[in-house]
Design a protein around this motif. Structure first.
Motif, PDB file in Angstrom:
ATOM      1  N   GLU A 107       0.826  -1.200   0.000  1.00 29.37           N
ATOM      2  CA  GLU A 107       0.000   0.000   0.000  1.00 29.37           C
ATOM      3  C   GLU A 107       0.865   1.257   0.000  1.00 29.37           C
ATOM      4  N   ARG A 111       0.980   4.010  -3.014  1.00 25.31           N
ATOM      5  CA  ARG A 111       0.677   5.423  -2.766  1.00 25.31           C
ATOM      6  C   ARG A 111       1.840   6.314  -3.196  1.00 25.31           C
ATOM      7  N   ARG A 349      -7.455  11.503  -5.998  1.00 20.49           N
ATOM      8  CA  ARG A 349      -7.947  10.839  -4.790  1.00 20.49           C
ATOM      9  C   ARG A 349      -8.878   9.689  -5.139  1.00 20.49           C
ATOM     10  N   ALA A 350      -9.724   9.899  -6.142  1.00 19.51           N
ATOM     11  CA  ALA A 350     -10.642   8.839  -6.549  1.00 19.51           C
ATOM     12  C   ALA A 350      -9.873   7.637  -7.092  1.00 19.51           C
ATOM     13  N   ALA A 351      -8.865   7.896  -7.942  1.00 14.97           N
ATOM     14  CA  ALA A 351      -8.063   6.801  -8.493  1.00 14.97           C
ATOM     15  C   ALA A 351      -7.324   6.057  -7.381  1.00 14.97           C
ATOM     16  N   GLU A 352      -6.771   6.828  -6.426  1.00 18.15           N
ATOM     17  CA  GLU A 352      -6.063   6.189  -5.314  1.00 18.15           C
ATOM     18  C   GLU A 352      -7.019   5.352  -4.471  1.00 18.15           C
ATOM     19  N   GLY A 353      -8.210   5.880  -4.240  1.00 19.14           N
ATOM     20  CA  GLY A 353      -9.187   5.129  -3.458  1.00 19.14           C
ATOM     21  C   GLY A 353      -9.586   3.828  -4.123  1.00 19.14           C
ATOM     22  N   VAL A 354      -9.807   3.874  -5.432  1.00 21.01           N
ATOM     23  CA  VAL A 354     -10.167   2.657  -6.168  1.00 21.01           C
ATOM     24  C   VAL A 354      -9.034   1.640  -6.096  1.00 21.01           C
ATOM     25  N   LEU A 355      -7.798   2.105  -6.323  1.00 25.19           N
ATOM     26  CA  LEU A 355      -6.657   1.187  -6.299  1.00 25.19           C
ATOM     27  C   LEU A 355      -6.434   0.601  -4.916  1.00 25.19           C
ATOM     28  N   THR A 357      -8.708   0.050  -2.693  1.00 23.08           N
ATOM     29  CA  THR A 357      -9.768  -0.928  -2.469  1.00 23.08           C
ATOM     30  C   THR A 357      -9.466  -2.243  -3.180  1.00 23.08           C
ATOM     31  N   LEU A 358      -8.895  -2.147  -4.365  1.00 21.17           N
ATOM     32  CA  LEU A 358      -8.608  -3.342  -5.155  1.00 21.17           C
ATOM     33  C   LEU A 358      -7.276  -3.995  -4.788  1.00 21.17           C
TER      34      LEU A 358
END
Length: 425
Positions: A107, A111, A349-355, A357-358
């Motif tokens: 993680e 990041r 932030r949205a892309a980081e959040g999706v990644l 989560t996956l």
């Protein structure tokens, strides 16, 4: 050894061959020194050379055995715990997969890489490149017929009925409407809409002229009495209708006070939509209420059916409107990302959040993928690939072992002789 014809690893193979020959040659040189030292006259220096050469030979042989045992059985002998890589290929693959997934693809590392990449900037550069956005639009347009064919009509209707009111409500819907209106004004399309409205109004008045005349006469009678209605009702109705038709005829395509007033009003409304939160919220509520009305929803479903057919037909054309529309959307999105720092941050932030989560699932899949790739390799392939990439360094282990053994043997002989004197063997 695999053939070097059309071998992508030919350069690595030649490098390994040279280093292996040098390490083996150094080992042979140690053996030669031993034989040579026994032909020299007895004495301290002769014994020092013998001790050094023997230690160098032993050190070189030990490291040769260790290096060789990694990849194959030394001299083909069935010695336990040799040919480690071929025999432990599957376990090594699983271990390598777990190591990369758990210690490399972590993680914190993801990041850190995302922070350096700035995905929003990369996407912005891609979208603002006309050639790149055109190719993307063409590819997406070509896939539209398949996407549309896979959509279930009932589900698509329900989805549109839920999403459209939410999309257009609130400030976001108002900003979208403002952008659309501003683009229409810039291209002059607002005047085309105005002309269409005036034309339809003329047609409506012509079709309903008799009904309007009767309604005006009735209104005159109601307001002025039966006598006034009988005397002047018809004349007043004719004058009102003639005045309306006359004003409509004055509205030309290029010069009209009404057209100018319409353009001025539209510019003020666009500015209010962009700068006045209360106005934007009010427009958003109106649009949501309108789209939620059953009649509008039914009309939208009819539009969906027609749109689906038209899109499927147009998408097959490289010069169709679908490609141009998608290219324009991509270009506008690129301009928005370039101008709006907040939009870039939200996208990152949205892309980081999706990644993030996956990531847990991706780590497991990556570990299984690496283990599967290594397992599917045959033992000779695994051994060859690994040896070609680390074999040169391992040959340096052999070289260093031989040289360190030679020096250590000499130092040890000198120290022991200094401490205990020369001993007979």
């Amino acid at each position: 050894m695999p053939s070097t014809d059309h071998d992508p690893d030919a350069a690595l193979r030649q490098t390994l061959k040279r280093h292996r020959a040098f390490a083996t040659g150094l080992l042979v040189a140690m053996a030669g020194l031993i034989l040579f030292s026994y032909r020299l006259p007895p004495g301290y220096w002769t014994e020092l050379l013998q001790a050094s050469a023997k230690a160098g030979l032993v050190g070189g042989l030990a490291d040769w055995f260790a290096v060789t045992a990694l990849f194959r059985r030394p001299l083909g002998l069935p010695i336990p715990h040799t040919a480690i890589i071929p025999n432990q290929k599957d376990r090594l693959g699983r271990g390598l997969g777990r190591f990369i997934a758990g210690h490399v693809f972590t993680e914190n590392e993801v990041r850190r890489v995302l922070a350096k990449l700035d995905l929003a900037r990369i996407l912005e550069g891609f979208l603002r490149d006309p050639e790149a956005s055109r190719r993307a639009a063409t590819a997406l347009s070509a896939s539209l017929p398949r996407i549309l064919a896979s959509l279930e009509d009932g589900r698509a209707r329900r989805l549109l009925a839920r999403l459209l009111p939410r999309i257009v409500s609130g400030p976001a819907g108002a900003r979208l409407l403002a952008r659309i209106l501003r683009a229409a004004v810039a291209s002059g399309q607002h005047q085309e809409v105005f002309s269409l409205a005036i034309g339809q109004l003329k047609v409506l008045l012509a079709a309903r002229e008799e009904t309007l005349r009767v309604a005006i006469e009735a209104r005159v009678r109601a307001e002025g009495g039966a006598l006034v209605g009988w005397i002047a009702g018809a004349a007043i109705a004719r004058r009102i209708l003639n005045a309306i038709n006359g004003e409509l005829e004055k509205i030309g395509p290029d010069d009209s006070d009404l057209r100018a007033a319409f353009a001025e009003w539209l510019a003020r409304e666009i500015e209010r939509l962009e700068t006045d939160p209360e106005r934007a919220a009010a427009i958003g509520r109106l649009m949501r209420e309108a789209l939620s009305h059953p009649s509008v929803a039914a009309w939208l479903m009819d539009v969906w059916e027609r749109l689906k057919i038209a899109l499927a037909t147009d998408a097959a054309r490289p010069d169709g409107r679908s490609v141009a529309l998608l290219a324009g959307i991509f270009s506008n999105a690129g301009a928005l990302l370039a101008e709006d720092q907040g939009a870039r941050e939200r996208l990152n932030r949205a892309a980081e959040g999706v990644l993030m989560t996956l990531l847990p699932s991706a780590q497991l899949q990556l570990a299984d993928f690496i283990a599967g790739v290594v397992t599917n390799w045959d033992a000779a392939t695994v051994t060859d690939k690994i040896e070609l990439r680390v074999g040169r360094d391992l040959q340096y282990v052999r070289i260093n072992g031989t040289l360190v053994g030679f020096m250590a043997g000499g130092v040890l002989f000198a120290v022991l002789t200094a401490l205990f004197g020369r001993v007979s063997h």
